[in-house]
Write a protein that holds these residues in place. Sequence first.
Motif, short mmCIF file in Angstrom:
data_model
loop_
_atom_site.label_atom_id
_atom_site.label_comp_id
_atom_site.label_asym_id
_atom_site.label_seq_id
_atom_site.Cartn_x
_atom_site.Cartn_y
_atom_site.Cartn_z
N THR A 30 -16.33 13.82 -22.54
CA THR A 30 -16.39 14.91 -21.55
C THR A 30 -16.54 16.26 -22.24
OG1 THR A 30 -15.07 13.64 -19.98
CG2 THR A 30 -15.19 16.05 -19.66
N ALA A 31 -15.75 16.46 -23.31
CA ALA A 31 -15.82 17.73 -24.05
C ALA A 31 -17.17 17.89 -24.73
CB ALA A 31 -14.69 17.79 -25.08
N LEU A 32 -17.70 16.79 -25.30
CA LEU A 32 -18.99 16.85 -25.98
C LEU A 32 -20.10 17.20 -25.03
CD1 LEU A 32 -20.47 16.43 -28.65
CD2 LEU A 32 -20.71 14.00 -28.04
N ALA A 33 -20.01 16.74 -23.80
CA ALA A 33 -21.06 17.00 -22.82
C ALA A 33 -21.20 18.48 -22.52
CB ALA A 33 -20.77 16.23 -21.53
N ARG A 34 -20.09 19.22 -22.68
CA ARG A 34 -20.16 20.66 -22.44
C ARG A 34 -21.16 21.34 -23.37
NH1 ARG A 34 -14.11 20.85 -23.16
NH2 ARG A 34 -13.21 20.16 -21.18
N TYR A 35 -21.38 20.73 -24.53
CA TYR A 35 -22.25 21.31 -25.55
C TYR A 35 -23.61 20.65 -25.61
CZ TYR A 35 -17.78 23.29 -26.83
OH TYR A 35 -16.60 23.95 -26.79
N THR A 36 -23.65 19.33 -25.47
CA THR A 36 -24.93 18.63 -25.57
C THR A 36 -25.83 18.90 -24.37
OG1 THR A 36 -23.96 16.65 -24.57
CG2 THR A 36 -23.97 16.80 -26.99
N GLU A 37 -25.25 19.30 -23.26
CA GLU A 37 -26.04 19.55 -22.06
C GLU A 37 -26.45 21.01 -21.91
OE1 GLU A 37 -23.73 18.04 -18.83
OE2 GLU A 37 -23.75 15.97 -19.58
N LEU A 38 -26.10 21.83 -22.88
CA LEU A 38 -26.47 23.24 -22.83
C LEU A 38 -27.93 23.43 -23.22
CD1 LEU A 38 -23.34 24.85 -24.54
CD2 LEU A 38 -23.94 24.93 -22.11
N PRO A 39 -28.56 24.56 -22.83
CA PRO A 39 -29.94 24.84 -23.27
C PRO A 39 -30.01 24.97 -24.79
CG PRO A 39 -29.27 26.31 -21.48
CD PRO A 39 -28.04 25.60 -21.92
N ASP A 40 -31.18 24.77 -25.33
CA ASP A 40 -31.41 24.90 -26.77
C ASP A 40 -31.18 26.35 -27.20
OD1 ASP A 40 -32.26 24.86 -29.38
OD2 ASP A 40 -34.30 24.20 -28.94
N PRO A 41 -30.28 26.61 -28.16
CA PRO A 41 -30.01 27.99 -28.58
C PRO A 41 -31.01 28.54 -29.60
CG PRO A 41 -28.60 26.52 -29.81
CD PRO A 41 -29.40 25.65 -28.87
N ALA A 42 -32.01 27.74 -30.00
CA ALA A 42 -32.92 28.16 -31.07
C ALA A 42 -33.55 29.53 -30.81
CB ALA A 42 -34.00 27.11 -31.29
N PRO A 43 -34.00 29.85 -29.58
CA PRO A 43 -34.57 31.19 -29.37
C PRO A 43 -33.58 32.31 -29.66
CG PRO A 43 -35.20 29.72 -27.58
CD PRO A 43 -34.17 29.00 -28.39
N LEU A 44 -32.31 32.09 -29.34
CA LEU A 44 -31.31 33.12 -29.63
C LEU A 44 -31.12 33.28 -31.14
CD1 LEU A 44 -28.53 32.39 -26.98
CD2 LEU A 44 -30.17 34.26 -27.01
N LEU A 45 -31.11 32.17 -31.85
CA LEU A 45 -30.94 32.24 -33.30
C LEU A 45 -32.12 32.95 -33.94
CD1 LEU A 45 -29.56 28.63 -33.92
CD2 LEU A 45 -28.28 30.76 -33.74
N SER A 95 -15.40 2.50 -31.89
CA SER A 95 -16.86 2.35 -31.81
C SER A 95 -17.48 3.28 -30.77
CB SER A 95 -17.22 0.89 -31.46
OG SER A 95 -16.64 0.52 -30.22
N THR A 96 -16.73 3.71 -29.77
CA THR A 96 -17.24 4.64 -28.76
C THR A 96 -16.23 5.77 -28.60
OG1 THR A 96 -16.20 3.38 -26.97
CG2 THR A 96 -18.49 2.85 -27.53
N PRO A 97 -16.72 6.98 -28.26
CA PRO A 97 -15.79 8.08 -28.09
C PRO A 97 -14.92 7.87 -26.86
CG PRO A 97 -17.99 8.73 -27.43
CD PRO A 97 -18.11 7.37 -28.06
N SER A 98 -13.73 8.42 -26.92
CA SER A 98 -12.85 8.35 -25.76
C SER A 98 -13.45 9.16 -24.63
CB SER A 98 -11.47 8.88 -26.13
OG SER A 98 -11.54 10.27 -26.40
N ALA A 99 -12.93 8.94 -23.43
CA ALA A 99 -13.45 9.65 -22.27
C ALA A 99 -13.26 11.15 -22.41
CB ALA A 99 -12.76 9.14 -21.01
N SER A 100 -12.14 11.58 -22.97
CA SER A 100 -11.89 13.01 -23.10
C SER A 100 -12.84 13.65 -24.11
CB SER A 100 -10.44 13.26 -23.52
OG SER A 100 -10.17 12.66 -24.78
N VAL A 101 -13.12 12.92 -25.22
CA VAL A 101 -14.07 13.45 -26.21
C VAL A 101 -15.47 13.51 -25.62
CG1 VAL A 101 -15.18 12.98 -28.41
CG2 VAL A 101 -12.71 12.73 -28.20
#
Length: 347
Positions: free
Chosen positions: A13-28, A5-11
Amino acid sequence: MTDTSTPSASVATALARYTELPDPAPLLDLNFGFARARALGAALDLGVFTALAETPRTTARLADDLSCDARVLGGLLEVLEDFGLVSGDGGAVWTPTGTARAYLVEGSPAYLGDHFDEVLAQWDRWSALTSLARSGDRGGDLGDPAGRGRHQGMFAGAFPLAVRIASGVVAALGPADAGRVLDFTCGSGEWGIALAGADPRARVTAHDHPALLAVARERAAEFGVAGRFRFVAADFGGTPFAEGEFDTVVMAHAGRFAGRRTAARMIRECARVLRPGGTLLLADIMRTPPGRPPLGRPMLALSLLVNTENGGLPEADEYRALMAEAGITAKECVTRGLVTALTGERQ
């Protein structure tokens, strides 16, 4: 049974590396910008806007009339709708929007298609930007004053925008007797037209490549001032005009393409044919003064590196220095949008 029901701590942590990044829409958006430009260019090449302005059509009918593949043309029309340039009424019948009717229909007074074609013709030079950045080996003939006629879309194709700026600058400078005017690099004639409109007694000599003079002649007629114009084919190496022949001389949108050395020579010629006490008006896109927004000027500066041998955006003080070297005392400075106009008095 494993609890999922909830992601493991390692998942997490890894997901946060991406969800906390700036929005890439301007680059796209930047990465896909070339495709948007090519879609507009294809629509102009095919005559989509002109055809739809004549008669709204279904995709199938338009494809038949333009000898196109209906599936590909339909995809292009959907993209143009996303751009806000056509309206599809649910895909049933396509019509151009107000913006497209104003600027993208051939034969309309404000048609900008020739200018867009000129910019898209730089496609191959822009594709070599990486190698240019490594080598610094510049090229391109946009900066050659004698070759201005080969680039009619660049130097005369933006009249609908240029005439608004020229008229605004002339109005901001206030009432003055323009007298005998030399529009030294007249392009489509917008500065001469603006001065003639502000001073009913002004007489304008339009000077440029014959291909550009043809456009200036048509525009002067459109504004009802052609009777006060004469048209002289350009000789940027040494004009046929007498010393002190003019009360006002305009040099617009030439220096940034030509580079400092050639611009200095052209300004000296403008000064030579200007009477003592007469006015020189230099109009160009110049570098952004400190503290002001760039408004796209860095991209224009890069374009000059890509497409000219010596061109670049000058600073206003560079132009003032060149004016001083030619015996012109700088006076007023007016900016409208990207364009800055400097005036000076011949000593």
